[in-house]
Design an enzyme around this catalytic site. Structure first.
Site, PDB file in Angstrom:
ATOM      1  N   TYR A  73      -1.472  65.302  -1.881  1.00 41.13           N
ATOM      2  CA  TYR A  73      -0.579  65.927  -2.853  1.00 41.13           C
ATOM      3  C   TYR A  73      -1.368  66.664  -3.930  1.00 41.13           C
ATOM      4  CZ  TYR A  73       3.284  66.183  -6.237  1.00 41.13           C
ATOM      5  OH  TYR A  73       4.240  66.596  -7.139  1.00 41.13           O
ATOM      6  N   LYS A 122      -1.319  70.654  -4.588  1.00 32.09           N
ATOM      7  CA  LYS A 122      -0.904  71.192  -5.876  1.00 32.09           C
ATOM      8  C   LYS A 122      -2.012  72.031  -6.515  1.00 32.09           C
ATOM      9  CE  LYS A 122       3.286  69.729  -5.966  1.00 32.09           C
ATOM     10  NZ  LYS A 122       4.358  70.728  -5.748  1.00 32.09           N
TER      11      LYS A 122
END
Length: 325
Positions: free
Chosen positions: A174, A178
């Site tokens: 993640y 991002k």
């Protein structure tokens, strides 16, 4: 008096729930016609049967309030379905003006335990999903600009996370996705500026099904708006989508609970130059070892203080990593 987004059309991905829903409703409230995209899988890890219900319900809510909206239930991580999403806005509303990328999933695991699929699936939905829709929106705006021989109106608002700023130890997939979205956004901002398009990225913090574990210990107030409500994030998205934000491009903003913080680009903290033709191991040891010995033990490039659990309106860098949707 006209509304700020009157006459504009928008696509919001992952808009069936949480942040995406709040953003779609805000864009519609400001006058935009909205394509509500959501793949509709019930699990926050992307599992379960896809359903049209979440997207359809939000589109119906917009229409019931007097706005214009249609639902799209395609998977933005699929290249052709992303094409269809952009084309649906053009077919329904004549053009696309605003793209808000928000769709995402979570598959948290420490890096030594993470499977290949857990890595690939998160990168696919977040990073590839952002690229896919950006690619087709950018092609649409470039073609319109060339046909008209002048800049057009285009706005991209992408969704990163404080997990990228803080490293987020249990979310290597993640956090990497991002971080990649920030790089994609700044590259896009430079590439599309001449066509009249801006691209910015937000790091939102909100209480949604994606963050139910992160904010489990933070009770909602008995009265008034929850400081972690997605409705605190949506107005910034509306602003970035508007003509008022024409000079805002390639920016990273943290937003939550009555706070907007503009994050500056990384800066060089200290520089060392070799006194020879090239560095040697000994010279680097003599320069770098004393430097790091004077800094706090365990200090890393990541802004670890972002993971603190305090929620102060004057402190944008002390709260836990957030997730989109």
């Amino acid at each position: 008096m006209s509304l700020p987004l009157e006459g504009l059309s928008a696509v919001v991905t992952g808009a069936g729930r949480g942040l995406g829903r709040a953003e779609a409703l805000e864009l519609a409230r400001l006058g935009a016609s909205v394509v509500v995209n959501d793949y509709g899988r019930p699990g926050r890890d992307g599992s379960g049967e896809a359903s049209a219900a979440p997207a359809e319900e939000v589109a119906a809510e917009i229409r019931a309030a007097g706005g214009r909206s249609v639902a799209h239930t395609g998977d933005v991580a699929d290249f052709e379905q992303a094409r269809e999403l952009v084309e649906s806005a053009v077919a329904e509303f004549g053009k696309l003006d605003v793209l808000v990328n928000n769709a995402g999933i979570l598959r948290d695991r420490m890096v030594f335990s993470m499977s290949e699929d857990e890595w690939d699936s998160v990168i696919r939905v977040h990073l590839k999903g952002h690229f896919n829709t950006t690619h087709f929106a950018a092609a649409h705006w470039r073609a319109r600009s060339k046909a008209a021989d002048r800049p057009v109106y285009g706005r991209i608002v992408n969704t990163s996370s404080e997990a990228f700023l803080a490293g987020s130890a249990g979310q290597p997939n993640y956090a990497a996705a991002k971080g990649g979205i920030v790089g994609l956004t700044t590259s896009t901002a430079l590439a599309l500026a001449k066509y009249g398009v801006t691209a910015n990225v937000i790091c939102p913090r909100a209480r949604t099904r994606m963050t139910q574990d992160v904010f489990a210990g933070f009770a909602q107030p008995d009265g008034g708006l929850d400081p972690l409500a997605p409705e605190h994030v949506a107005p910034l998205v509306g602003y970035l989508a508007s003509p008022a934000a024409a000079q805002v491009n390639g920016q990273l903003l943290v937003v939550h609970g009555g706070l907007v913080a503009i994050v500056d680009r990384p800066r060089v903290r200290v520089r060392f130059d070799t006194g020879q033709d090239a560095f040697t191991y000994g010279e680097l040891d003599a320069l770098l070892t004393p430097h790091y010995a004077q800094r706090p033990a365990g200090e890393t490039f990541a802004a670890a203080e972002v993971l603190g659990l305090r929620h102060e309106r004057d402190s944008a860098d002390r709260a836990p990593a957030s997730a989109d949707r």
